[in-house]
Design a protein around this motif. Sequence first.
Motif, PDB file in Angstrom:
ATOM      1  N   GLY A 270       0.791  -1.283   0.158  1.00 32.61           N
ATOM      2  CA  GLY A 270       0.197   0.099  -0.022  1.00 32.61           C
ATOM      3  C   GLY A 270       1.096   1.334   0.025  1.00 32.61           C
ATOM      4  O   GLY A 270       0.452   2.397  -0.743  1.00 32.61           O
ATOM      5  N   GLU A 271       2.155   1.194   0.714  1.00 31.04           N
ATOM      6  CA  GLU A 271       2.852   2.358   0.522  1.00 31.04           C
ATOM      7  C   GLU A 271       3.419   2.547  -0.680  1.00 31.04           C
ATOM      8  O   GLU A 271       3.611   3.808  -0.792  1.00 31.04           O
ATOM      9  CB  GLU A 271       4.128   2.124   1.611  1.00 31.04           C
ATOM     10  N   ASP A 272       3.811   1.468  -1.312  1.00 31.32           N
ATOM     11  CA  ASP A 272       4.348   1.713  -2.890  1.00 31.32           C
ATOM     12  C   ASP A 272       3.153   2.602  -3.563  1.00 31.32           C
ATOM     13  O   ASP A 272       3.620   3.493  -4.254  1.00 31.32           O
ATOM     14  CB  ASP A 272       4.462   0.212  -3.520  1.00 31.32           C
ATOM     15  N   ALA A 273       1.858   1.992  -3.559  1.00 32.53           N
ATOM     16  CA  ALA A 273       0.928   2.759  -4.208  1.00 32.53           C
ATOM     17  C   ALA A 273       0.634   4.387  -4.113  1.00 32.53           C
ATOM     18  O   ALA A 273       0.646   5.104  -4.847  1.00 32.53           O
ATOM     19  CB  ALA A 273      -0.342   1.980  -4.193  1.00 32.53           C
ATOM     20  N   ALA A 274       0.897   4.465  -2.720  1.00 30.48           N
ATOM     21  CA  ALA A 274       0.481   5.872  -2.083  1.00 30.48           C
ATOM     22  C   ALA A 274       1.815   6.899  -2.625  1.00 30.48           C
ATOM     23  O   ALA A 274       1.752   7.855  -3.321  1.00 30.48           O
ATOM     24  CB  ALA A 274       0.460   5.923  -0.661  1.00 30.48           C
ATOM     25  N   ALA A 275       3.086   6.291  -2.648  1.00 28.45           N
ATOM     26  CA  ALA A 275       4.208   6.771  -3.087  1.00 28.45           C
ATOM     27  C   ALA A 275       4.225   7.187  -4.540  1.00 28.45           C
ATOM     28  O   ALA A 275       4.698   8.140  -5.248  1.00 28.45           O
ATOM     29  CB  ALA A 275       5.338   6.114  -2.786  1.00 28.45           C
ATOM     30  N   GLU A 276       3.791   6.303  -5.313  1.00 24.88           N
ATOM     31  CA  GLU A 276       3.652   6.312  -6.846  1.00 24.88           C
ATOM     32  C   GLU A 276       2.684   7.537  -7.062  1.00 24.88           C
ATOM     33  O   GLU A 276       3.133   8.413  -8.035  1.00 24.88           O
ATOM     34  CB  GLU A 276       3.085   5.025  -7.485  1.00 24.88           C
ATOM     35  N   PHE A 277       1.714   7.591  -6.347  1.00 31.55           N
ATOM     36  CA  PHE A 277       0.716   8.547  -6.786  1.00 31.55           C
ATOM     37  C   PHE A 277       1.335   9.983  -6.313  1.00 31.55           C
ATOM     38  O   PHE A 277       1.176  11.036  -6.842  1.00 31.55           O
ATOM     39  CB  PHE A 277      -0.880   8.427  -6.151  1.00 31.55           C
ATOM     40  N   ALA A 278       1.806  10.141  -4.973  1.00 33.86           N
ATOM     41  CA  ALA A 278       2.265  11.118  -4.482  1.00 33.86           C
ATOM     42  C   ALA A 278       3.239  11.708  -5.137  1.00 33.86           C
ATOM     43  O   ALA A 278       3.387  13.066  -5.175  1.00 33.86           O
ATOM     44  CB  ALA A 278       2.946  10.956  -3.050  1.00 33.86           C
ATOM     45  N   MET A 279       4.015  11.024  -5.833  1.00 32.67           N
ATOM     46  CA  MET A 279       5.326  11.383  -6.386  1.00 32.67           C
ATOM     47  C   MET A 279       5.107  11.782  -7.990  1.00 32.67           C
ATOM     48  O   MET A 279       5.939  12.104  -8.698  1.00 32.67           O
ATOM     49  CB  MET A 279       6.428  10.824  -6.563  1.00 32.67           C
ATOM     50  N   GLY A 280       3.733  11.609  -8.390  1.00 30.78           N
ATOM     51  CA  GLY A 280       3.319  11.933  -9.939  1.00 30.78           C
ATOM     52  C   GLY A 280       3.704  10.910 -10.709  1.00 30.78           C
ATOM     53  O   GLY A 280       3.913  11.150 -11.974  1.00 30.78           O
ATOM     54  N   GLU A 281       3.840   9.577 -10.206  1.00 34.07           N
ATOM     55  CA  GLU A 281       4.280   8.519 -11.204  1.00 34.07           C
ATOM     56  C   GLU A 281       2.968   7.888 -11.669  1.00 34.07           C
ATOM     57  O   GLU A 281       3.294   7.134 -12.723  1.00 34.07           O
ATOM     58  CB  GLU A 281       5.296   7.652 -10.428  1.00 34.07           C
ATOM     59  N   ALA A 282       1.924   7.890 -11.310  1.00 36.10           N
ATOM     60  CA  ALA A 282       0.880   7.538 -11.709  1.00 36.10           C
ATOM     61  C   ALA A 282      -0.271   8.326 -11.641  1.00 36.10           C
ATOM     62  O   ALA A 282      -0.297   9.320 -10.923  1.00 36.10           O
ATOM     63  CB  ALA A 282       0.536   6.225 -10.969  1.00 36.10           C
ATOM     64  N   VAL A 283      -1.368   8.458 -12.590  1.00 37.04           N
ATOM     65  CA  VAL A 283      -2.562   9.348 -12.759  1.00 37.04           C
ATOM     66  C   VAL A 283      -3.384   8.881 -11.761  1.00 37.04           C
ATOM     67  O   VAL A 283      -4.164   9.590 -11.265  1.00 37.04           O
ATOM     68  CB  VAL A 283      -3.009   9.435 -14.264  1.00 37.04           C
ATOM     69  N   PHE A 284      -3.806   7.632 -11.739  1.00 33.51           N
ATOM     70  CA  PHE A 284      -5.198   7.203 -11.110  1.00 33.51           C
ATOM     71  C   PHE A 284      -4.624   6.260  -9.792  1.00 33.51           C
ATOM     72  O   PHE A 284      -3.506   5.557  -9.887  1.00 33.51           O
ATOM     73  CB  PHE A 284      -6.074   6.420 -11.991  1.00 33.51           C
ATOM     74  N   TYR A 285      -5.264   6.245  -8.795  1.00 34.81           N
ATOM     75  CA  TYR A 285      -5.075   5.589  -7.557  1.00 34.81           C
ATOM     76  C   TYR A 285      -6.477   5.375  -6.690  1.00 34.81           C
ATOM     77  O   TYR A 285      -6.969   6.258  -6.171  1.00 34.81           O
ATOM     78  CB  TYR A 285      -4.220   6.340  -6.710  1.00 34.81           C
ATOM     79  N   GLN A 286      -6.757   3.909  -6.741  1.00 38.87           N
ATOM     80  CA  GLN A 286      -7.895   3.660  -6.081  1.00 38.87           C
ATOM     81  C   GLN A 286      -7.648   3.512  -4.598  1.00 38.87           C
ATOM     82  O   GLN A 286      -6.874   2.833  -3.787  1.00 38.87           O
ATOM     83  CB  GLN A 286      -8.432   2.101  -6.407  1.00 38.87           C
ATOM     84  N   ASN A 287      -8.345   4.367  -3.716  1.00 33.90           N
ATOM     85  CA  ASN A 287      -8.566   4.496  -2.370  1.00 33.90           C
ATOM     86  C   ASN A 287      -9.465   5.597  -1.868  1.00 33.90           C
ATOM     87  O   ASN A 287     -10.296   5.987  -2.861  1.00 33.90           O
ATOM     88  CB  ASN A 287      -6.906   5.086  -1.900  1.00 33.90           C
ATOM     89  N   GLY A 288      -9.459   5.632  -0.687  1.00 37.31           N
ATOM     90  CA  GLY A 288     -10.382   6.654  -0.155  1.00 37.31           C
ATOM     91  C   GLY A 288      -9.905   8.031   0.241  1.00 37.31           C
ATOM     92  O   GLY A 288      -8.835   8.397   0.119  1.00 37.31           O
ATOM     93  N   THR A 289     -10.942   9.037   0.775  1.00 33.23           N
ATOM     94  CA  THR A 289     -10.547  10.160   1.377  1.00 33.23           C
ATOM     95  C   THR A 289      -9.594  10.213   2.486  1.00 33.23           C
ATOM     96  O   THR A 289      -8.645  11.224   2.662  1.00 33.23           O
ATOM     97  CB  THR A 289     -11.857  10.828   1.666  1.00 33.23           C
ATOM     98  N   TRP A 290      -9.462   9.278   3.168  1.00 35.56           N
ATOM     99  CA  TRP A 290      -8.499   8.912   4.391  1.00 35.56           C
ATOM    100  C   TRP A 290      -7.070   8.904   3.788  1.00 35.56           C
ATOM    101  O   TRP A 290      -6.133   9.218   4.480  1.00 35.56           O
ATOM    102  CB  TRP A 290      -8.885   7.628   5.004  1.00 35.56           C
ATOM    103  N   ALA A 291      -6.859   8.912   2.523  1.00 35.52           N
ATOM    104  CA  ALA A 291      -5.531   8.526   1.724  1.00 35.52           C
ATOM    105  C   ALA A 291      -4.794  10.052   1.914  1.00 35.52           C
ATOM    106  O   ALA A 291      -3.407   9.946   1.748  1.00 35.52           O
ATOM    107  CB  ALA A 291      -5.674   7.710   0.526  1.00 35.52           C
ATOM    108  N   TYR A 292      -5.627  10.965   2.125  1.00 38.21           N
ATOM    109  CA  TYR A 292      -4.908  12.135   1.863  1.00 38.21           C
ATOM    110  C   TYR A 292      -3.551  12.579   2.677  1.00 38.21           C
ATOM    111  O   TYR A 292      -2.706  12.966   2.214  1.00 38.21           O
ATOM    112  CB  TYR A 292      -5.833  13.388   2.267  1.00 38.21           C
TER     113      TYR A 292
END
Length: 448
Positions: A270-292
């Motif tokens: 899960g940390e991998d996915a969050a980091a990929e989105f946070a660093m602009g490496e991916a456009v879409f990320y399935q998760n909830g508002t808690w992921a902010y």
Amino acid sequence: MKRKLVSLMLVAAMAVSMLAGCGNSNGKTSNSGGKKDASSEGTVYFLNFKPEQADQWKELAEKYTDETGVPVTVETAASGTYESTLKSEMAKDEAPTLFQVNGPVGLASWKDYCYDLKDSDLYSQLKSDDFALKSDDGQVLGIAYVIETYGIIYNKALVADYCALDGAKISDASEINSFDKLKEVADDMQARKDELGINGAFTSAGMDSSSDWRFKTHLANLPIYYEYKADGIESTDAIKGTYLDNYKNIWDLYITDSTIEPTMLSSATGEDAAAEFAMGEAVFYQNGTWAYNDIKDNEVADDDMGMLPIYIGVDGEENQGLCTGSENYWCVNKKASEEDIKATLDFINWVMTSDEGCEFVRDELQFVTPFKSMDDYLPENPLVKAANEYVDDGKESVAWCFTTMPSEEWKNGVGSALLEYAQGTGNWDAVKTAFVDGWASEYAAANK
């Protein structure tokens, strides 16, 4: 679907905002600091379900102990292990005084441990009984403490960059209102990832225990929701799997238009996915508002965070909103001592009604709650705002039907089959078997 419940959730969402979710760490704290005699005042032991908020619960427990002198222990179960951890902890002499169940199915296993909350101060703050779990004789055995929303988080800046490319399939994110359009755009983004400077359209769909809940539970909610909706039911002892081909559609998209190869999913977190989105490496990320909290203060500006519904190719889905509900119900252990029960009731009331508690819930936990006392404490979160836009636009929110899933073992079976299919070591028929046959057998085992 249970329209009254969903409607009330949406009213609460419009009045406040939405947050919460799942993660992959754990923590424990015991605060014994000292204004009162613990033996006379009782103590609190909270078994927390939310690993991603273990540190926040520790901090809040410390605040309460500093203010009252009442010792509060917080232990957090690792992701995907709450039920087994609860069973183990309940067998100990010092069992949790405060725990949680995920809805009616979870309550069935623990109803004999649940103190009647109908006379509690916290229950008096509840906006509606639809946020309470009740026994047949009217006892209040559980109270929802957070309302949550999830969907597909997206990077508005990267979508704008894509729209500026020659031959882009859309001119604006608002045009993505169906699975077909989502797939068309994601496929094109994946093919042109070098032009966009990304590693994939979607973040990795990791299937280790810190991430697999997003797909064996949250994503699996969509085919269940649409089957229930079509059949006019709220639960079942035998799922038919009417929309499993649609489930396959979205799962194929996630693992194909991705930052990593499907063969790597077993170890992706899960940390991998969050980091990929946070660093602009991916456009879409399935998760909830808690992921902010996991993605803020990195490469993606707050103003560039949006949310899309999870489209799976169902008729009328252009009117679909995000997934809204709760699987977080507090229960107080009636087998605890009278002093510990009172201490626990005082603690949860303080969390949701005191100025200090409410501010912490808003600023650190960033919860939307179903309590009147929290109406003046609104969390600031761009994902919450994006979620509320669907409510304001009159879109039909997707209910959290996954609280009717028959067992954790059923989820694990579906998750294993999804992974094997993705890796090429299994086929989709095995996913169908785990989903349909597994549901019937697990439901029967839980209700024999």
